[in-house]
Design an enzyme around this catalytic site. Sequence first.
Site, short mmCIF file in Angstrom:
data_model
loop_
_atom_site.label_atom_id
_atom_site.label_comp_id
_atom_site.label_asym_id
_atom_site.label_seq_id
_atom_site.Cartn_x
_atom_site.Cartn_y
_atom_site.Cartn_z
N ARG A 131 -11.08 7.21 10.19
CA ARG A 131 -10.28 6.44 9.24
C ARG A 131 -9.21 7.32 8.85
O ARG A 131 -8.98 8.51 9.20
CB ARG A 131 -11.36 6.41 8.11
CG ARG A 131 -12.62 5.53 8.20
CD ARG A 131 -12.13 4.13 7.94
NE ARG A 131 -11.34 3.82 6.66
CZ ARG A 131 -11.29 3.98 5.61
NH1 ARG A 131 -12.89 4.01 5.20
NH2 ARG A 131 -10.66 3.69 4.52
N GLY A 132 -8.28 6.45 8.31
CA GLY A 132 -7.01 7.17 7.57
C GLY A 132 -5.79 6.39 8.23
O GLY A 132 -5.95 5.49 8.88
N ASN A 133 -4.41 7.13 7.70
CA ASN A 133 -3.34 6.44 8.14
C ASN A 133 -3.20 7.00 9.41
O ASN A 133 -3.76 7.76 10.13
CB ASN A 133 -2.27 6.75 7.04
CG ASN A 133 -2.56 6.43 5.48
OD1 ASN A 133 -3.04 5.27 5.59
ND2 ASN A 133 -2.27 6.93 4.71
N VAL A 134 -1.90 6.30 9.82
CA VAL A 134 -1.60 6.63 11.51
C VAL A 134 -1.39 8.00 11.85
O VAL A 134 -1.93 8.51 12.61
CB VAL A 134 -0.40 5.52 11.68
CG1 VAL A 134 0.15 6.13 13.29
CG2 VAL A 134 -0.53 4.06 11.73
N CYS A 145 -12.66 -7.82 9.40
CA CYS A 145 -12.18 -6.60 10.27
C CYS A 145 -13.52 -5.83 10.89
O CYS A 145 -13.66 -4.93 11.56
CB CYS A 145 -11.43 -5.85 9.10
SG CYS A 145 -12.70 -5.43 7.85
N THR A 160 -11.76 5.74 17.13
CA THR A 160 -11.23 4.53 16.42
C THR A 160 -12.36 3.85 15.36
O THR A 160 -13.30 4.31 15.45
CB THR A 160 -11.22 3.26 17.36
OG1 THR A 160 -10.87 2.02 16.44
CG2 THR A 160 -12.58 2.85 17.82
N SER A 200 0.90 3.96 2.22
CA SER A 200 0.87 4.73 3.58
C SER A 200 2.55 4.79 3.93
O SER A 200 3.35 3.77 3.56
CB SER A 200 0.27 4.19 4.43
OG SER A 200 0.59 2.69 4.91
N ARG A 258 0.92 -1.02 0.02
CA ARG A 258 -0.01 0.15 -0.15
C ARG A 258 0.77 1.41 0.00
O ARG A 258 2.06 1.14 0.26
CB ARG A 258 -1.02 -0.02 1.14
CG ARG A 258 -2.14 -1.02 1.11
CD ARG A 258 -2.77 -1.34 2.42
NE ARG A 258 -3.70 -0.03 3.03
CZ ARG A 258 -3.94 0.38 3.96
NH1 ARG A 258 -3.93 -0.57 5.13
NH2 ARG A 258 -4.65 1.34 4.37
N ARG A 286 -4.71 10.05 12.03
CA ARG A 286 -5.48 9.70 12.90
C ARG A 286 -5.01 10.22 14.36
O ARG A 286 -5.80 10.48 15.17
CB ARG A 286 -5.65 7.93 13.03
CG ARG A 286 -6.60 7.55 12.09
CD ARG A 286 -6.84 6.02 12.43
NE ARG A 286 -5.80 5.19 11.66
CZ ARG A 286 -5.57 4.07 11.91
NH1 ARG A 286 -6.37 3.33 12.89
NH2 ARG A 286 -4.69 3.51 11.35
N ARG A 298 -13.99 -3.96 16.54
CA ARG A 298 -13.55 -4.73 17.95
C ARG A 298 -13.16 -3.66 18.93
O ARG A 298 -13.35 -3.95 20.08
CB ARG A 298 -12.22 -5.47 17.44
CG ARG A 298 -11.51 -6.29 18.56
CD ARG A 298 -10.40 -6.87 18.18
NE ARG A 298 -9.26 -6.03 17.55
CZ ARG A 298 -8.56 -4.82 18.28
NH1 ARG A 298 -8.46 -5.10 19.36
NH2 ARG A 298 -7.72 -4.33 17.22
N ARG A 299 -12.42 -2.72 18.39
CA ARG A 299 -11.72 -1.69 19.57
C ARG A 299 -13.10 -1.05 20.33
O ARG A 299 -13.02 -0.65 21.45
CB ARG A 299 -10.76 -0.60 18.82
CG ARG A 299 -9.52 -1.46 18.33
CD ARG A 299 -8.55 -0.55 17.56
NE ARG A 299 -7.09 -1.13 17.29
CZ ARG A 299 -6.55 -0.68 16.24
NH1 ARG A 299 -6.95 0.19 15.23
NH2 ARG A 299 -5.49 -1.30 16.28
N LYS A 300 -14.10 -0.53 19.24
CA LYS A 300 -15.17 0.13 19.89
C LYS A 300 -15.90 -0.82 20.90
O LYS A 300 -15.96 -0.16 22.13
CB LYS A 300 -16.04 0.51 18.81
CG LYS A 300 -17.27 1.12 19.26
CD LYS A 300 -18.37 1.51 18.34
CE LYS A 300 -19.85 2.03 18.82
NZ LYS A 300 -20.67 2.38 17.71
N LYS A 306 -3.12 -8.29 9.57
CA LYS A 306 -4.44 -8.59 10.27
C LYS A 306 -5.27 -7.69 9.02
O LYS A 306 -6.69 -7.86 9.35
CB LYS A 306 -4.22 -7.34 11.43
CG LYS A 306 -4.24 -5.81 11.10
CD LYS A 306 -4.04 -4.99 12.38
CE LYS A 306 -3.70 -3.69 12.26
NZ LYS A 306 -4.82 -2.96 11.40
N ASP A 307 -4.92 -7.17 7.96
CA ASP A 307 -5.66 -6.54 7.05
C ASP A 307 -6.08 -7.79 5.90
O ASP A 307 -7.05 -7.57 5.26
CB ASP A 307 -5.20 -5.58 6.18
CG ASP A 307 -4.92 -4.46 6.90
OD1 ASP A 307 -5.52 -4.09 7.85
OD2 ASP A 307 -3.98 -3.47 6.44
#
Length: 312
Positions: free
Chosen positions: A147-150, A240, A125, A11, A9, A153, A129-131, A84-85
């Site tokens: 959303r978005g890259n690290v 996901c 987030t 990013s 990707r 965010r 899962r995190r929510k 994980k993606d």
Amino acid sequence: MTHYLVGSRASALAKAQVREYLRPLRERFPDVTFTHRVILEGGDQDRTSPVSALSPVSGGSAFSSRQEAALARGEVDVVVHSLKDLPTSNPPGLMLLPPPGREDVADALCGSTLAGLPEGARVGTGAARRKAQLLAVRPDLHVIPIRGNVPPRLRKIETEGLDAVVLAAAGLRRLGLDDAIGEILPLDLFPPSPGQGALGIQVRTDNSAVREILSTAGDLSADAQVRAERAFLAELHGGCSVPVGAYAEPLPGGLLRLTGQVTSLDGTRRVSAHRTGPAAEPEKLGVALAAELIAQGAQVILDAVRAAAAAG
């Protein structure tokens, strides 16, 4: 000189992962040239829709489908993913090699600690899962979808008035952003996405030459861990957008301990368990743990999650 094309990707994190992966390979094989090629994914182009609303083809991931298609067409020789993606099954003709070790598997809270968050705090987030896990521990929180890259965010703490955001510790560390971590979230309450912290090294099954070279970078212990986690997720038919967490830990004597958790979207119900088995049979361990959680009621939770997603 042999030349291989390596896809990922666009990013900053994806590029950092490629550099991390290729560094020892370039030292080990000085006569082989590795060239990085960026492949833009649907999830990178659409930064506003929830991940669950994106519709990649063939049941693939919004963050891997185009890379996998380019690999299948021979446009690249290997793709370096965040494991994980990736969906739990490979497209025909593609396979995963053992990952080269593993970074921190945990999630990190950035901007605060859990105890330091005020009543009704706004935490960002984009992961179901995190929510779910946040609400299970702190039902007073307002979880804001982001959303978005690290780096973008992280900036949302300031730009959108958030009290904190949750991100994978591995991504922060790979980008040199350790200072942004307020707290590493405890694994017993916040088990991560299966495969988190590991790279997904994907190649064509018929490309024996590249498989032979790249297999030298594989870590068999990390491979057993992620195979157990992904088998657990596959048995639950998760992805996901489903609040499933799991992590495996190597134990002495060639054993593996796998912990799994399923949480309702509102955090009011969660089931968890752990199981130990031979590291040589990681998929068997994952399937057995999934069956144990289903017996505890995980299927009811997952059915409700999918019904809510179908209702929009």
